[in-house]
Scaffold this active site. Structure first.
Site, PDB file in Angstrom:
ATOM      1  CG  HIS A  96      19.871 -49.574 -67.652  1.00 54.95           C
ATOM      2  ND1 HIS A  96      19.817 -49.104 -68.934  1.00 54.95           N
ATOM      3  CD2 HIS A  96      19.118 -50.694 -67.628  1.00 54.95           C
ATOM      4  CE1 HIS A  96      19.045 -49.907 -69.660  1.00 54.95           C
ATOM      5  NE2 HIS A  96      18.617 -50.878 -68.901  1.00 54.95           N
ATOM      6  CD  GLU A 143      15.782 -52.397 -67.274  1.00 53.95           C
ATOM      7  OE1 GLU A 143      15.427 -51.359 -67.838  1.00 53.95           O
ATOM      8  OE2 GLU A 143      16.489 -53.248 -67.823  1.00 53.95           O
ATOM      9  CG  HIS A 167      19.847 -55.977 -68.213  1.00 53.02           C
ATOM     10  ND1 HIS A 167      20.458 -54.935 -67.551  1.00 53.02           N
ATOM     11  CD2 HIS A 167      18.993 -55.391 -69.089  1.00 53.02           C
ATOM     12  CE1 HIS A 167      19.984 -53.782 -67.996  1.00 53.02           C
ATOM     13  NE2 HIS A 167      19.090 -54.030 -68.943  1.00 53.02           N
ATOM     14  NE  ARG A 195      22.367 -50.420 -77.774  1.00 50.98           N
ATOM     15  CZ  ARG A 195      22.285 -49.242 -78.388  1.00 50.98           C
ATOM     16  NH1 ARG A 195      23.242 -48.828 -79.178  1.00 50.98           N
ATOM     17  NH2 ARG A 195      21.230 -48.478 -78.229  1.00 50.98           N
TER      18      ARG A 195
HETATM   19 ZN   LIG Z   1      17.667 -52.572 -69.754  1.00 54.58          ZN
END
Ligand SMILES: [Zn+2]
Ligand SMILES: [Zn+2]
Length: 617
Positions: free
Chosen positions: A99, A116, A174, A194
């Site tokens: 991200h 996150e 991740h 992605r």
């Molecule tokens: Zn994520």
């Protein structure tokens, strides 16, 4: 205030399982359930209130109805609801992704980036996830490995167990591995790049998009160094603070909490059952439940047995404000820290040859450049304060009218927040300068002060009880337009004989031109006067006396503790101060018995307006 129980929005992504419905009581009619968005105001899936008088409304609708205060003051800096909390049931591997941070995301995607955290609610025996790199790699190697499908060889594979926590700062590559159940707390954003999806196809028979170029641009390619800086919290960053509560039901069976004005509180029940009790109500909880407690709802008691994650929003660690001081000829843009110190400042010409909107856009470019130069993300910025000469509708952020720069009905706050997505507040420029002096300058110890800024015009800011004297709805006073000479010189406002027509730099220049037929700047006029030019000395004295008359009038009107002079003043300031001090002592009503205010020069000088504008926030 109510304890809101939330029903999640459900997502059926292809890698999901059945555990959220089977074990966590998530209501769902479909088959595969990959994610339950248990606290969400995101347009892609909103949580819905499941109890009380708001039952059936989305959390977003509740906030719109009750106002942003239910989020708490620490959330004022966020344009949107700050966080998104999900349960994730990964039956299969999730794609490898990254991200962006706020700076990149706001610039390229028009929304916030994403940091996150994961709390592992359950994991199979060999469960494993990817978290950053094993070793530092180059951009070229990163790109090559994505292309060849060998990226996982250099990723840091972490075996996980129930109860583990991982903090995934934006830019960290991740992936959640299969057979893991996770509670994810993240910034309220859906921007995901992605890089590898195991060659899978979606329900439509097509592979999901990859975003390799963007991923390469935002990924941090060095291994993560673990630190303990969030202690005693499970996670702690500018976007969320997460605490873990373990109440075993025997040794500990009751916990008291309090939700203050600073932040709402999210309680996510990972296991157990019991009740949440407040003065007004009692709400049962069980495994999988999500609750929203509005800011300011006060004390509550959690009883029973539970594992829970409690999430709040704290004040920003290093808040910076942008202060903008628009004046007749020059505009200053600065970064101001929480101690009202100027970190950096730049100056551009005030453009009246282009539209106000174009000029505001130019100001935004400069402000963003300044943030960039100091590597401060827009999200690190509490907001923007703007001082504008003229009549200002502070509530709606609109400049009603400015004779100095020729603006009328300009939506300043809207124009700026469209470019810099943070709160924007505006006020009259002289009020801002006065506020600046009162928070950080000469008037730091005063509650009541009047400040005059001499320049193209005469701006006067009034601070009473530590706050800008706002008039009735519209911004401030227009004391520069008090008449000191009935039937005198024509003023830009349309009246005759205003203080501004005499005490502005323009007024001084006009008087000198009339007296000696030479067009000079104020500095030169004063220099020649004090150099022995008797005619010009009379001009300077008359000028100072008229300025003093205005100041005495203001002192009589507001009885301030202090009057501050600032703006474009020539040298010989001590002489001017002494002259006007004498006038104050002799002419203020009641004289010594009447509390004659102190008279001082501005301490912040050119920075007063910028610092004051920043302290509007
Ligand atoms: Zn994520
Ligand atoms: Zn006037």
């Amino acid at each position: 205030m109510p304890v809101l129980k939330l029903k999640p929005a459900c997502k059926d992504y292809l890698w999901g399982g059945h555990r959220l419905a089977d074990e966590y009581g998530v209501e769902y009619d479909g088959d595969i359930l990959a994610e339950a968005w248990v606290l969400s105001c995101h347009p892609d899936g909103m949580s819905v209130i499941d109890n009380g008088s708001y039952k059936g409304k989305t959390l977003r609708e509740y906030i719109d109805l009750e106002g942003k205060r239910v989020l708490g003051r620490n959330c004022r800096r966020f344009r949107e609801f700050p966080i998104l909390i999900k349960f994730i049931d990964a039956k299969d591997n999730l794609s490898i992704q990254v991200h962006p941070d706020n700076r990149y995301a706001l610039k390229n995607e028009g929304q916030y980036g994403k940091t996150e955290m994961w709390y592992v609610m359950d994991a199979g025996e060999d469960a494993c996830l990817y978290y950053g790199f094993k070793k530092e790699i180059t951009k070229e190697e990163f790109a090559r490995r994505i292309e060849q499908g060998t990226l996982t060889e250099v990723l840091n594979a972490v075996p996980v167990n129930k109860g583990d926590m991982l903090f995934i700062e934006s830019g960290t590559i991740h992936a959640i591995g299969k057979d893991i159940l996770i509670a994810e707390i993240q910034q309220n954003s859906n921007v995901t790049y992605r890089v590898y999806d195991y060659g899978r196809v979606g329900k439509d028979g097509r592979k999901r998009d990859l975003h390799i170029e963007k991923a390469i641009a935002v990924t941090n390619r060095v291994p993560i160094v673990k630190d303990n800086s969030s202690y005693p919290h499970v996670a702690d960053c500018d976007y969320f603070t997460v605490d873990k509560l373990n109440m075993d039901g025997s040794f500990l069976k009751k916990v008291e909490g309090e939700v203050g004005d600073a932040s709402f509180e999210s309680i996510l029940i990972l296991d157990g059952e019991g009740v949440i009790r407040t003065d007004e109500e009692e709400v049962e909880y069980k495994k999988g439940d999500s609750f929203f407690l509005p800011a300011g709802s006060g004390k509550y008691v959690l009883e029973g047995r539970c594992d829970a994650l409690i999430t709040t929003i704290r004040a920003k660690a290093a808040p910076v404000r942008i202060g903008i001081d628009i004046r007749g000829s020059m505009t200053r843009i600065g970064l101001v820290d929480i101690q009202y110190q100027m970190l950096d400042c730049l100056q551009i010409e005030t453009r009246t040859d282009i539209s106000p909107e174009e000029f505001l856009s130019q100001i935004c470019d400069e402000a963003l450049r300044l943030l960039d130069k100091h590597q401060i993300g827009v999200d690190q910025c509490v907001g923007v304060g703007v001082g504008v000469p003229g009549t200002v509708d502070r509530k709606n952020g609109i400049v009603r009218y400015s004779n100095n720069i020729g603006w009328s009905q300009v939506k300043v706050a809207d124009a700026i927040s469209a470019r810099i997505p943070v709160p924007v507040l505006i006020a009259n420029d002289a009020d801002c300068a006065a506020l600046g002096e009162s928070v950080a300058g000469e008037g730091k110890d005063c509650q009541d002060l009047v400040m005059l800024r001499i320049g193209t015009g005469v701006g006067v800011g009034v601070i009473l009880n530590g706050d800008i004297f706002g008039g009735r709805g519209f911004g401030g006073s227009e004391l520069g337009h008090m008449v000191i000479m009935d039937g005198g010189e024509k003023c830009t406002c349309g009246r005759r004989g205003c203080l501004e027509a005499y005490a502005s730099s323009a007024g001084l220049k006009r008087a000198a031109l009339e007296a000696v037929s030479i067009d000079m700047e104020p500095g030169e006029i004063f220099d020649r006067a004090f150099g022995g030019d008797k005619v010009l000395m009379r001009v300077v004295e008359t000028y100072t006396r008229r300025l003093g008359t205005g100041i005495v009038n203001m002192a009589n009107g507001f009885r301030p503790q202090m009057v501050i002079l600032g703006g474009e003043l020539p040298d010989n300031q001590e002489w001017m101060l002494d002259y006007i001090r004498r006038m104050l002592n002799e002419e203020c009503f009641g004289r010594e018995q009447g509390d004659v205010p102190e008279l001082a020069m501005s301490a912040l000088l050119d920075n007063a307006g910028v610092i004051g504008a920043a302290s509007l926030l």
